[in-house]
Design an enzyme around this catalytic site. Structure first.
Site, PDB file in Angstrom:
ATOM      1  N   GLN A   1      -9.705   1.576   1.646  1.00  0.00           N
ATOM      2  CA  GLN A   1      -8.731   2.282   2.496  1.00  0.00           C
ATOM      3  C   GLN A   1      -9.447   3.190   3.486  1.00  0.00           C
ATOM      4  O   GLN A   1      -9.027   3.335   4.638  1.00  0.00           O
ATOM      5  CB  GLN A   1      -7.773   3.136   1.643  1.00  0.00           C
ATOM      6  CG  GLN A   1      -6.981   2.393   0.589  1.00  0.00           C
ATOM      7  CD  GLN A   1      -6.061   1.339   1.156  1.00  0.00           C
ATOM      8  OE1 GLN A   1      -5.551   1.479   2.268  1.00  0.00           O
ATOM      9  NE2 GLN A   1      -5.862   0.264   0.415  1.00  0.00           N
TER      10      GLN A   1
ATOM     11  N   TYR B   1      -5.652  -0.484  -7.087  1.00  0.00           N
ATOM     12  CA  TYR B   1      -4.662  -1.456  -6.576  1.00  0.00           C
ATOM     13  C   TYR B   1      -4.702  -1.585  -5.054  1.00  0.00           C
ATOM     14  O   TYR B   1      -4.792  -0.567  -4.348  1.00  0.00           O
ATOM     15  CB  TYR B   1      -3.245  -0.950  -6.874  1.00  0.00           C
ATOM     16  CG  TYR B   1      -2.631  -1.297  -8.198  1.00  0.00           C
ATOM     17  CD1 TYR B   1      -3.028  -2.384  -8.957  1.00  0.00           C
ATOM     18  CD2 TYR B   1      -1.574  -0.508  -8.689  1.00  0.00           C
ATOM     19  CE1 TYR B   1      -2.411  -2.670 -10.178  1.00  0.00           C
ATOM     20  CE2 TYR B   1      -0.953  -0.791  -9.902  1.00  0.00           C
ATOM     21  CZ  TYR B   1      -1.379  -1.869 -10.637  1.00  0.00           C
ATOM     22  OH  TYR B   1      -0.759  -2.141 -11.819  1.00  0.00           O
ATOM     23  N   GLU B   2      -4.485  -2.781  -4.554  1.00  0.00           N
ATOM     24  CA  GLU B   2      -4.206  -3.016  -3.127  1.00  0.00           C
ATOM     25  C   GLU B   2      -5.270  -2.449  -2.195  1.00  0.00           C
ATOM     26  O   GLU B   2      -4.962  -1.966  -1.112  1.00  0.00           O
ATOM     27  CB  GLU B   2      -2.844  -2.394  -2.729  1.00  0.00           C
ATOM     28  CG  GLU B   2      -1.696  -2.690  -3.648  1.00  0.00           C
ATOM     29  CD  GLU B   2      -1.453  -4.172  -3.847  1.00  0.00           C
ATOM     30  OE1 GLU B   2      -1.939  -4.983  -3.038  1.00  0.00           O
ATOM     31  OE2 GLU B   2      -0.794  -4.527  -4.830  1.00  0.00           O
ATOM     32  N   GLY B   3      -6.521  -2.571  -2.634  1.00  0.00           N
ATOM     33  CA  GLY B   3      -7.617  -2.010  -1.841  1.00  0.00           C
ATOM     34  C   GLY B   3      -7.974  -0.641  -2.375  1.00  0.00           C
ATOM     35  O   GLY B   3      -7.159   0.274  -2.314  1.00  0.00           O
TER      36      GLY B   3
ATOM     37  N   ARG C   1       0.823  -1.206   0.000  1.00  0.00           N
ATOM     38  CA  ARG C   1       0.000   0.000   0.000  1.00  0.00           C
ATOM     39  C   ARG C   1       0.860   1.259   0.000  1.00  0.00           C
ATOM     40  O   ARG C   1       0.585   2.218  -0.739  1.00  0.00           O
ATOM     41  CB  ARG C   1      -0.965  -0.033   1.196  1.00  0.00           C
ATOM     42  CG  ARG C   1      -2.084  -1.016   0.936  1.00  0.00           C
ATOM     43  CD  ARG C   1      -3.023  -1.254   2.105  1.00  0.00           C
ATOM     44  NE  ARG C   1      -4.121  -2.100   1.627  1.00  0.00           N
ATOM     45  CZ  ARG C   1      -5.151  -2.511   2.375  1.00  0.00           C
ATOM     46  NH1 ARG C   1      -5.232  -2.166   3.652  1.00  0.00           N
ATOM     47  NH2 ARG C   1      -6.091  -3.265   1.833  1.00  0.00           N
TER      48      ARG C   1
END
Lengths: 602, 602
Positions: free
Chosen positions: A448, A441-443, A296
């Site tokens: 978030q 990406y990545e959440g 992240r």
């Protein structure tokens, strides 16, 4: 390289690292005894050369000749052979590991600075390196000695690359719903079955082997996230003699994407593929979150890198393109004058300053997060925990701010070029496409924001949020000696308080069990919180610049330092002014989303 | 067509047209005596069928197989043959012309509604029609009888299409710097020489002839905009017998673009090409601005159309995609439940409501501008002037708001799809690319903002701005009877006043001759003004919906009407709340752009 290919400013990176975040102080710790400023400068400069020669010249071509899938394999741009080889030789993966694990034990803040540089040069590249580092780190942190011995070294040298396999077609972001299975075998291995999608760097022709870190459920495991385990599944089986056996992971396809087209994204199928458990069963998600948290930060950093490249590309255009004239005091243009360069138009300056404010503020935040990693490493006891939890709190913000505002910055850069910005001949349109994935990406930003509001602000009953407020207050206190920073101090203090006021107003919903209502505007809360955090970073930069100006620091020019102060004021005038509206929205009592009838959307 | 291809809502279009903007009142005027509600409904429905069958199914293919250039000619997607033919037959160009000129004399608000529908269906199409209409309108309005006789009919039927040729490589938006030349010939024609770039629909294979409206300077003309004349230059010369002669305009290339790839953009070269003067010499820019103003409204409308398509595409995904679970009152998820559809998550509802608020608010603004055109047509004397100048004031806003906020809306739609939004298989990424040109076409946001602040708010010494404020106050008065609208009234009133406060604060700079300083934040002023104007449109929609609910209007469902009110409140909670921050920025006394040293940008 000519100025035409500027994509970052080395002075700014060094200034943020050494002066604002005081990296030299870190170097006094035993852990970093191998490094001093000259050796770090050498490293920074050699990676800059690598960026100039091996990365940046290929960014447009990687977009135009993207990765392709055929016959069960993915082919990526040929330049990656050289890039992976050189990166391995330069220790760009080993850099983040401890010496005892065969790494270079580089301060995290330097590691992120190097990757930022590479991403500003060519954002299609670092994913291959970063995922390898992350996967190897999981093995080193939680794996058995067998796994460490088998994988770590080959991955640090980039002979083998790595991936993280989380997402499944039916589950997306919902990792509770992972359905891939792992059946224990008599020899202690597991047979893995299932499908994974959106696997970045999932297959390519330039590594002897690709090491997949895969989430799956051991037969009979509990439902939800508590039944998910982590496995190492190599593309090619490792034979007892250490040689490579047959391919056991099926590459089923490649996703054709809007941007980052040189960075492959694959669909993988596991069919009785042999995997090795990492750590204990059912703790997969806990382990994976170590990698995920790093990823992240890395994603926010990547957004910052793309925005940096767009900033310099649009500035170059603005410095070369004549168009229009300055207004005279009669409000008319003097047609006898030559056209002026567009950089002289106030609105173009505004667009450039906006980009600069976003790029440098975001970069400082990435460094702040990295600094906490370093401080955690060298601190003891409660201090260690404090830094760890400050990092936890900043992680969703460091992911989100550069992705959301970075996109705005890139789009602003494109706007400076007018019609040319929309043409494929210019690079801005590519950055506009590339950066669009960063908030996914990545959440996603939504995920978030839930993380920030549901978990992070409540860490240790709000204590961690207080610690962060104290960090901000420390900067405010430092700033208080400078006349020029008084208005910023006041605004930052007020905005910081507004975060607390918003939480006080919303918390009762959570106490009453109405979590949906408490979290309904988490994304707006993220916007507010992120703006305040960047306001803090800019004040920090301002304190440093003001100090260096007052003390006559000779290493950086007065223009450079005054430029930082100018951009600080810009950020406060144009961005911090948004905070009041955001907190008004958050405190508004109408619950317009939670209670909405779906039939209203027609 | 299945729901899968929804790109607009006919009910909303009709509701805005008939109920909010009361188009039936217009029909009582002599000018529109040929139309009644049933005939307009029939027209709307037949164009919807055209959208469903001939336009929307081809939008993705037009992107994937874009226009191409070779051997001095541009080839566009084959479907355009059918589209141009059918559009001509349906009178979609003739619609905007007066009956006396061979047109259908359709109310402007209906004309724009039809084009909005086509743009929501396929934004690569209407440029070919709209530029033909605009070019023909210049000929009809200002051309000689010879020009009208020669061109108007063929253009209305779309046998010939039209363009506007303004931009030159060295001048861009700066029309003072046009250098194309026109040399008078003994027979009254002119020889045109020069290069024009970014010429939309500049060449294609589906019109017998292409009629270019070209800005150039007659030999010896004064410098600047006062020396620019307008010429008709047909691609193929028209012979005395009316037949087509040789090609006289060189197609030098095609710009490969980020989006709208089915809509060609060409580079044209004029070499002794024979042109006919339109109207008088040196008045070209005055004439051209008629077309330009129409094109600006059309551009805003096109942004609205793309945002509408993205809204419905993302809503469809949200209604079909299961992922995650609703939170229970313990704050945990119940894993025994099936996953929920993502449309049930508050943050997804927020993203959909945001899109709806932008799309429908923008569409209402486009209709407002069109309504002023219609009212101008049927009014007399001072009233006529009032409507004309209200339109002038709203034009830069109608261009800009849907382009800037429409882009945000489309990007929000893409976000709803998560990783799939970034994949080329889904249409959102295309809309994200297509809409990016809208804030550049026909004068960038920066140019529109200068127009608003330097010219429009000062029209008739501020009188026109007062007229607009009165229009807003009329809506506020209508709203005052409804309890549910009281908070909106207050907020709109305050925000409206803030525009005046900002102008009062900045005007002294202009009076002191410091126009750069007065205009430095024109883009921020545009953001503020646009938000207030859309807040006005939403209140107008709210008044109508509240009235129809109270009176039990049966034509539209209660859910439909309550959905409008809900979206009004959404706009006020999430967007109107930005106004205070924007006016704070505007009244801030730091002149950070005008006075900035270029060396600060490093």
């Amino acid at each position: 390289m000519s100025e035409s290919s500027q994509f970052l400013n080395m002075n700014t990176i060094k200034y943020l690292m050494y002066n604002v975040h005081q990296t030299e102080k870190l170097l006094t710790a035993d852990r970093y005894a191998a490094y001093d400023k000259p050796s770090l400068d050498l490293l920074l400069d050699s990676v800059k050369t690598f960026c100039d020669k091996s990365l940046h010249p290929f960014i447009k071509e990687m977009d135009e000749k993207p990765s392709t899938f055929s016959n069960g394999a993915i082919t990526i741009h040929p330049q990656f052979e050289k890039i992976l080889k050189e990166s391995g030789e330069m220790g760009l993966v080993a850099a983040m590991f401890n010496e005892e694990d065969g790494g270079l034990q580089l301060p995290n803040i330097v590691f992120h600075s190097l990757y930022f540089m590479m991403e500003a040069a060519n954002n299609h590249v670092t994913g291959y390196l970063g995922l390898t580092a992350g996967a190897a780190n999981l093995i080193v942190s939680f794996g058995s000695q067998y796994l460490k011995d088998t994988y770590a070294e080959k991955m640090m040298s980039l002979e083998w690359t790595g991936t993280m396999c989380l997402t499944e077609p039916q589950a997306g972001s919902s990792l509770s719903d992972v359905t891939s299975t792992a059946s224990p075998q008599p020899d202690g291995t597991y047979k893995i079955n299932g499908q994974k999608i959106f696997i970045s760097s999932g297959d390519h022709q330039f590594a002897e082997n690709i090491i997949h870190l895969v989430l799956a459920r051991v037969d009979g495991a509990p439902s939800g996230t508590k039944g998910v385990s982590l496995f190492v599944v190599p593309k090619k089986r490792i034979q007892e003699n250490g040689g490579l056996g047959e391919q056991q992971v099926i590459v089923a396809g490649e996703f054709e994407k809007l941007g980052q087209r040189g960075y492959c994204t694959s669909h993988l199928v596991f069919e009785d593929s042999i995997g090795h458990l990492v750590g204990e069963e059912n703790k997969g998600l806990i382990y994976m979150f170590q990698m995920m948290n790093e990823a992240r930060i890395a994603t926010g950093r990547m957004g910052t890198g793309i925005a940096s490249a767009a900033y310099y590309a649009s500035m170059q255009y603005a410095k070369e393109r004549p168009q229009g004239r300055k207004l005279t005091s009669s409000g008319k243009k003097d047609l006898n004058e030559d056209q002026t360069l567009i950089i002289n138009h106030p609105d173009v300056k505004r667009m450039l300053l906006f980009q600069k404010a976003i790029v440098e503020g975001s970069l400082s935040l990435v460094m702040q997060a990295a600094e906490y990693v370093d401080l955690e490493h060298i601190a003891e006891g409660e201090e260690k925990e404090r830094y760890n939890l400050l990092l936890e709190l900043l992680t969703p913000i460091t992911k989100t701010y550069p992705s959301e505002k970075g996109l705005e910055a890139v789009s602003t850069g494109l706007q400076i070029l007018g019609g040319y910005g929309f043409c494929m001949d210019f690079i801005l349109q590519q950055y506009y496409r590339d950066i669009r994935i960063i908030s996914i990406y990545e959440g996603t930003t939504g995920i978030q924001s839930l993380d920030l509001m549901a978990r992070k602000v409540g860490l240790k009953n709000g204590k961690v949020l207080e610690w962060l407020a104290n960090e901000v207050q420390t900067t405010i206190k430092q700033a208080s000696s400078y006349e020029s920073l008084q208005s910023n101090i006041r605004v930052l203090g007020e905005s910081l308080n507004s975060i607390q006021r918003v939480l006080t107003a919303l918390m009762p919903h959570a106490h009453n069990g109405d979590f949906e209502r408490y979290l309904a505007d988490a994304t707006v809360f993220m916007d507010l919180f992120g703006t305040v955090v960047i306001g803090w970073q800019w004040l920090k930069i301002g304190v440093s610049a003001q100090r260096d100006l007052s003390e006559g620091n000779s290493e950086f020019s007065a223009d450079f330092l005054e430029g930082k102060l100018h951009t600080l004021h810009f950020f406060y005038k144009y961005e911090m002014s948004r905070c009041k509206g955001l907190s008004k929205t958050l405190m508004d009592e109408l619950a317009l989303t939670v209670d909405m009838k779906l039939a209203y959307l027609d």
